[in-house]
Motif scaffolding. Structure first.
Motif, PDB file in Angstrom:
ATOM      1  N   GLN A  22       0.861  -1.190   0.000  1.00 37.81           N
ATOM      2  CA  GLN A  22       0.000   0.000   0.000  1.00 37.81           C
ATOM      3  C   GLN A  22       0.895   1.238   0.000  1.00 37.81           C
ATOM      4  O   GLN A  22       2.117   1.151   0.098  1.00 37.81           O
ATOM      5  CB  GLN A  22      -0.906   0.018   1.244  1.00 37.81           C
ATOM      6  N   ILE A  24       3.177   4.442  -0.313  1.00 37.28           N
ATOM      7  CA  ILE A  24       4.331   4.849  -1.122  1.00 37.28           C
ATOM      8  C   ILE A  24       4.950   3.643  -1.834  1.00 37.28           C
ATOM      9  O   ILE A  24       5.279   3.708  -3.028  1.00 37.28           O
ATOM     10  CB  ILE A  24       5.369   5.561  -0.224  1.00 37.28           C
ATOM     11  N   GLU A  43       5.989  -7.891   1.210  1.00 37.19           N
ATOM     12  CA  GLU A  43       5.000  -7.245   2.094  1.00 37.19           C
ATOM     13  C   GLU A  43       4.460  -8.280   3.076  1.00 37.19           C
ATOM     14  O   GLU A  43       4.243  -9.425   2.702  1.00 37.19           O
ATOM     15  CB  GLU A  43       3.895  -6.661   1.177  1.00 37.19           C
ATOM     16  N   THR A  68       6.376 -11.348   3.115  1.00 38.65           N
ATOM     17  CA  THR A  68       7.628 -11.210   3.888  1.00 38.65           C
ATOM     18  C   THR A  68       7.383 -10.393   5.144  1.00 38.65           C
ATOM     19  O   THR A  68       6.776  -9.317   5.078  1.00 38.65           O
ATOM     20  CB  THR A  68       8.692 -10.433   3.054  1.00 38.65           C
ATOM     21  N   ASP A  69       7.898 -10.892   6.265  1.00 44.47           N
ATOM     22  CA  ASP A  69       7.939 -10.084   7.488  1.00 44.47           C
ATOM     23  C   ASP A  69       9.387  -9.630   7.666  1.00 44.47           C
ATOM     24  O   ASP A  69      10.254 -10.449   8.004  1.00 44.47           O
ATOM     25  CB  ASP A  69       7.467 -10.923   8.686  1.00 44.47           C
ATOM     26  N   VAL A  70       9.651  -8.344   7.454  1.00 46.46           N
ATOM     27  CA  VAL A  70      11.044  -7.881   7.509  1.00 46.46           C
ATOM     28  C   VAL A  70      11.651  -8.010   8.907  1.00 46.46           C
ATOM     29  O   VAL A  70      12.873  -7.968   9.052  1.00 46.46           O
ATOM     30  CB  VAL A  70      11.219  -6.420   7.003  1.00 46.46           C
ATOM     31  N   ASN A  96      11.464   0.059   2.476  1.00 45.13           N
ATOM     32  CA  ASN A  96      10.305   0.949   2.607  1.00 45.13           C
ATOM     33  C   ASN A  96       9.356   0.500   3.717  1.00 45.13           C
ATOM     34  O   ASN A  96       8.623   1.320   4.273  1.00 45.13           O
ATOM     35  CB  ASN A  96       9.585   0.982   1.240  1.00 45.13           C
ATOM     36  N   SER A 101       1.752   4.138   9.326  1.00 39.59           N
ATOM     37  CA  SER A 101       0.395   4.709   9.272  1.00 39.59           C
ATOM     38  C   SER A 101      -0.497   4.209  10.416  1.00 39.59           C
ATOM     39  O   SER A 101      -1.528   4.823  10.686  1.00 39.59           O
ATOM     40  CB  SER A 101      -0.253   4.408   7.919  1.00 39.59           C
ATOM     41  N   SER A 150      13.894   7.012   4.996  1.00 41.62           N
ATOM     42  CA  SER A 150      13.946   7.702   6.286  1.00 41.62           C
ATOM     43  C   SER A 150      12.760   8.660   6.321  1.00 41.62           C
ATOM     44  O   SER A 150      11.694   8.352   5.777  1.00 41.62           O
ATOM     45  CB  SER A 150      15.295   8.397   6.431  1.00 41.62           C
ATOM     46  N   TYR A 164       9.206   6.197  16.317  1.00 38.51           N
ATOM     47  CA  TYR A 164       9.291   6.332  14.855  1.00 38.51           C
ATOM     48  C   TYR A 164      10.460   7.246  14.479  1.00 38.51           C
ATOM     49  O   TYR A 164      11.258   6.931  13.582  1.00 38.51           O
ATOM     50  CB  TYR A 164       7.968   6.883  14.329  1.00 38.51           C
ATOM     51  N   LYS A 168      13.785   6.291  12.225  1.00 36.65           N
ATOM     52  CA  LYS A 168      14.112   6.925  10.944  1.00 36.65           C
ATOM     53  C   LYS A 168      15.443   7.674  11.018  1.00 36.65           C
ATOM     54  O   LYS A 168      16.150   7.797  10.015  1.00 36.65           O
ATOM     55  CB  LYS A 168      12.968   7.864  10.518  1.00 36.65           C
ATOM     56  N   THR A 197       3.572  12.840   3.287  1.00 37.65           N
ATOM     57  CA  THR A 197       3.141  12.379   1.962  1.00 37.65           C
ATOM     58  C   THR A 197       1.773  11.730   2.080  1.00 37.65           C
ATOM     59  O   THR A 197       1.592  10.811   2.889  1.00 37.65           O
ATOM     60  CB  THR A 197       4.176  11.371   1.413  1.00 37.65           C
ATOM     61  N   ARG A 203      -4.586   8.130   8.261  1.00 40.74           N
ATOM     62  CA  ARG A 203      -3.720   7.902   9.415  1.00 40.74           C
ATOM     63  C   ARG A 203      -3.811   9.045  10.413  1.00 40.74           C
ATOM     64  O   ARG A 203      -4.245  10.138  10.076  1.00 40.74           O
ATOM     65  CB  ARG A 203      -2.274   7.729   8.954  1.00 40.74           C
TER      66      ARG A 203
HETATM   67  N1  LIG Z   1       3.624   8.851   4.141  1.00 38.03           N
HETATM   68  C1  LIG Z   1       4.456   9.732   4.712  1.00 38.03           C
HETATM   69  O1  LIG Z   1       4.075  10.858   5.042  1.00 38.03           O
HETATM   70  C2  LIG Z   1       5.892   9.375   4.952  1.00 38.03           C
HETATM   71  C3  LIG Z   1       6.785  10.408   5.268  1.00 38.03           C
HETATM   72  C4  LIG Z   1       8.128  10.102   5.504  1.00 38.03           C
HETATM   73  C5  LIG Z   1       8.555   8.786   5.413  1.00 38.03           C
HETATM   74  N2  LIG Z   1       7.675   7.785   5.115  1.00 38.03           N
HETATM   75  C6  LIG Z   1       8.176   6.411   5.047  1.00 38.03           C
HETATM   76  O2  LIG Z   1       7.866   5.861   3.773  1.00 38.03           O
HETATM   77  C7  LIG Z   1       7.579   4.472   3.913  1.00 38.03           C
HETATM   78  C8  LIG Z   1       6.207   4.157   3.350  1.00 38.03           C
HETATM   79  O3  LIG Z   1       5.234   5.006   3.975  1.00 38.03           O
HETATM   80  P1  LIG Z   1       3.676   4.777   3.758  1.00 38.03           P
HETATM   81  O4  LIG Z   1       2.996   6.072   4.034  1.00 38.03           O
HETATM   82  O5  LIG Z   1       3.415   4.072   2.486  1.00 38.03           O
HETATM   83  O6  LIG Z   1       3.394   3.774   5.006  1.00 38.03           O
HETATM   84  P2  LIG Z   1       2.201   2.720   5.274  1.00 38.03           P
HETATM   85  O7  LIG Z   1       2.094   2.559   6.754  1.00 38.03           O
HETATM   86  O8  LIG Z   1       0.964   3.128   4.527  1.00 38.03           O
HETATM   87  O9  LIG Z   1       2.734   1.391   4.599  1.00 38.03           O
HETATM   88  C9  LIG Z   1       3.705   0.587   5.213  1.00 38.03           C
HETATM   89  C10 LIG Z   1       3.656  -0.806   4.599  1.00 38.03           C
HETATM   90  O10 LIG Z   1       4.625  -1.615   5.263  1.00 38.03           O
HETATM   91  C11 LIG Z   1       4.043  -2.868   5.561  1.00 38.03           C
HETATM   92  N3  LIG Z   1       4.707  -3.481   6.701  1.00 38.03           N
HETATM   93  C12 LIG Z   1       4.576  -3.159   8.027  1.00 38.03           C
HETATM   94  N4  LIG Z   1       5.295  -3.994   8.780  1.00 38.03           N
HETATM   95  C13 LIG Z   1       5.904  -4.858   7.929  1.00 38.03           C
HETATM   96  C14 LIG Z   1       6.776  -5.955   8.118  1.00 38.03           C
HETATM   97  N5  LIG Z   1       7.153  -6.353   9.348  1.00 38.03           N
HETATM   98  N6  LIG Z   1       7.236  -6.624   7.035  1.00 38.03           N
HETATM   99  C15 LIG Z   1       6.847  -6.238   5.776  1.00 38.03           C
HETATM  100  N7  LIG Z   1       6.001  -5.229   5.544  1.00 38.03           N
HETATM  101  C16 LIG Z   1       5.541  -4.533   6.608  1.00 38.03           C
HETATM  102  C17 LIG Z   1       2.586  -2.533   5.861  1.00 38.03           C
HETATM  103  O11 LIG Z   1       1.753  -3.682   5.784  1.00 38.03           O
HETATM  104  C18 LIG Z   1       2.306  -1.483   4.784  1.00 38.03           C
HETATM  105  O12 LIG Z   1       1.892  -2.092   3.570  1.00 38.03           O
HETATM  106  C19 LIG Z   1       7.736   4.156   5.398  1.00 38.03           C
HETATM  107  O13 LIG Z   1       9.041   3.709   5.643  1.00 38.03           O
HETATM  108  C20 LIG Z   1       7.514   5.500   6.060  1.00 38.03           C
HETATM  109  O14 LIG Z   1       8.154   5.573   7.317  1.00 38.03           O
HETATM  110  C21 LIG Z   1       6.350   8.063   4.886  1.00 38.03           C
END
Ligand SMILES: NC(=O)c1ccc[n+]([C@@H]2O[C@H](COP(=O)([O-])OP(=O)(O)OC[C@H]3O[C@@H](n4cnc5c(N)ncnc54)[C@H](O)[C@@H]3O)[C@@H](O)[C@H]2O)c1
Length: 258
Positions: A22, A24, A43, A68-70, A96, A101, A150, A164, A168, A197, A203
């Protein structure tokens, strides 16, 4: 002599994008596919992973979903083994996946210890595990790209999600040190610091009032979208960025000037 450049430089490159079910990561997966690469959606949510891979396949491009669970070393290693067995190479890793969220904003002294530890486990240890799993294949190939997601929230020092922020901020130091360890093998390691973003996911980490205030702080006066990050991630993944490593690139519409 000037040579005409053709293509994206990403054709046929295998790009593992963690957490691409989902937000980014999902947009990144589509962007790599559109650039001729083969995205691997690594994911934790199996249904979402498959849905993203199916969306890409429906558009006529190649993609592979690997649940995958990272945070789990065995799961991460299995994912890397599957990718190597089925696709034969690992060129790019975008770290990523994160607990993001779903985070509930609260003063740092009210964060339960278990939640603190889980956020660091996924957001920091997950990056260590995924990078460790792909490094041997990249070293063998003498080419690789690791891109760590980050956050500009570290530069701002945004309050109320200290776990968080800690996670980061750790990625900025890890990016610099990993770049030094891997540079001799043709592998670059860089970080992207996105601003706030706005994705399809609702969220709590940015309230509507905070969203307005953030846009007001930006030089470019509109909310940031995942598409705004695509240029940076494709550049850092491509041969064009071969001499860029250990860097943290802020993509936030000019909200911060680190
Ligand atoms: N959206 C923003 O405003 C923003 C700003 C700065 C940085 N970021 C970073 O960008 C990245 C993506 O952000 P986003 O808004 O899409 O976040 P999001 O929370 O919408 O998506 C995160 C994804 O990671 C997956 N995930 C969680 N734990 C996991 C695990 N253990 N193993 C594998 N997958 C796992 C979730 O299921 C989800 O699909 C993140 O690292 C976030 O910290 C986002």
């Amino acid at each position: 002599m000037m040579q005409a450049s053709t293509g994206t430089g990403l054709e046929g490159r295998v790009a593992i994008i963690t957490g691409a079910g989902q937000g980014i990561g999902r947009v990144f997966a589509g962007a790599f596919a559109a650039a001729g690469g083969i995205p691997v959606v690594a994911e934790i949510d199996a249904a979402k992973a498959q849905q993203v891979a199916d969306e890409i396949a429906a558009g006529g491009a190649r993609a592979r979903a690997v649940t995958t669970d990272v945070a789990d070393p065995a799961s991460v290693q299995t994912m890397a083994d599957i990718v190597l067995r089925e696709l034969g190479r690992i060129d790019i890793l975008v770290n990523n996946a994160a607990i993001f969220s779903t985070i509930k904003m609260r003063p740092f002294d009210e964060i339960p210890l278990e939640e603190w530890e889980r956020v660091l486990r996924v957001n920091v240890t997950g990056v260590f595990l995924a990078s460790r799993a792909v490094a041997p294949a990249m070293r063998r190939a003498g080419w690789g790209r690791i891109i760590n997601m980050s956050s500009g929230a570290v530069t701002l020092g945004r309050p109320n999600y200290l776990h968080y922020i800690a996670s980061k901020a750790a990625l900025i130091g890890m990016t610099r040190s990993m770049a030094r360890e891997l540079g001799g093998h043709g592998i670059t390691v860089n970080a992207i610091l996105p601003g706030a973003t706005f994705t399809e996911i609702r969220r709590e980490t940015v309230t509507p009032q905070q969203k307005e205030a953030i846009v007001a702080m930006q030089c470019i006066k509109r909310p940031e979208t995942p598409q705004d990050l695509v240029g940076a991630v494709l550049f850092l993944a491509s041969p064009a960025s071969a001499f860029v490593t250990g860097q943290s690139i802020t993509v936030d519409g000019g909200c911060t000037h680190p």
